[in-house]
Design a protein around this motif. Structure first.
Motif, PDB file in Angstrom:
ATOM      1  N   ASP A 133      -6.873  -0.381   1.604  1.00 51.99           N
ATOM      2  CA  ASP A 133      -6.373   0.694   1.045  1.00 51.99           C
ATOM      3  C   ASP A 133      -4.469  -0.305   0.593  1.00 51.99           C
ATOM      4  O   ASP A 133      -3.860  -0.503  -0.598  1.00 51.99           O
ATOM      5  CB  ASP A 133      -4.930   1.720   1.411  1.00 51.99           C
ATOM      6  N   TYR A 134      -4.962  -2.172   0.805  1.00 52.43           N
ATOM      7  CA  TYR A 134      -3.507  -3.467   0.445  1.00 52.43           C
ATOM      8  C   TYR A 134      -4.402  -3.504  -1.145  1.00 52.43           C
ATOM      9  O   TYR A 134      -4.963  -4.137  -1.273  1.00 52.43           O
ATOM     10  CB  TYR A 134      -3.716  -3.972   1.292  1.00 52.43           C
TER      11      TYR A 134
ATOM     12  N   ALA B  51       0.719  -1.557   0.050  1.00 51.62           N
ATOM     13  CA  ALA B  51      -0.001  -0.213  -0.006  1.00 51.62           C
ATOM     14  C   ALA B  51       0.751   1.125   0.077  1.00 51.62           C
ATOM     15  O   ALA B  51       2.340   1.286   0.684  1.00 51.62           O
ATOM     16  CB  ALA B  51      -0.764   0.184   1.081  1.00 51.62           C
TER      17      ALA B  51
END
Length: 158
Positions: A27-28, A14
């Motif tokens: 978000d990863y 991320a």
């Protein structure tokens, strides 16, 4: 214990948020598409010393660990994780940092930390080959280990 395939281990990256905090799970991005090999390139520093309270045989003490993983595969410019890595190719310093999260093959543990991406290849190889992809992610500190608890509900129904 059951043997588990390496492909079950997850590597996620991320971008570093402007706040500097760890990103949200959403978000990863998984670094997996067209990746055929991941090598653990962790480097350990040791000190070998013998002591008078023993028989003089040297004992090995690990004084430092630098966790690192090298990825090899084929390049897909449309894959979000590979595109994030490729965008770092001509960056230096803090602009090479990413968050790296590893989830064990059995899904019971994860390790997360800030890492630096290096050795980026995003389109490489002979004319007759598919474009190569590769990079090395090196943790900047020891990653934080965390147990993963399975979501509640949805049991086996027995």
């Amino acid at each position: 214990m059951t043997r588990l395939k390496n492909a079950l281990r997850g590597h996620f990256i991320a971008p570093v948020p402007t706040t500097g905090a760890e990103p949200a799970d959403s978000d990863y991005l998984e670094l997996a598409k067209w990746i055929s090999g991941v090598t653990d390139d962790t480097n350990e520093e040791t000190d070998d010393t013998g002591f008078y309270d023993g028989d003089g045989t040297k004992e090995t003490t690990v004084t430092g660990v630098s966790g690192a993983y090298t990825f090899d595969g084929f390049y897909d410019s449309e894959d979000p994780a590979q595109a994030l890595v490729a965008a770092k190719k001509y960056k230096i310093g803090d602009d090479r940092k990413l968050w790296h999260k590893i989830v064990s093959a059995d899904g019971k543990k994860q390790w997360t930390g800030l890492a630096t991406v290096s050795d980026i290849k995003a389109g490489d190889g002979d004319a007759t080959d598919y474009e190569a992809f590769g990079c090395k992610l090196t943790f900047n500190q020891l990653p934080k280990e965390k147990a993963i608890t399975p979501p509640s509900g949805g049991g086996s129904g027995e």
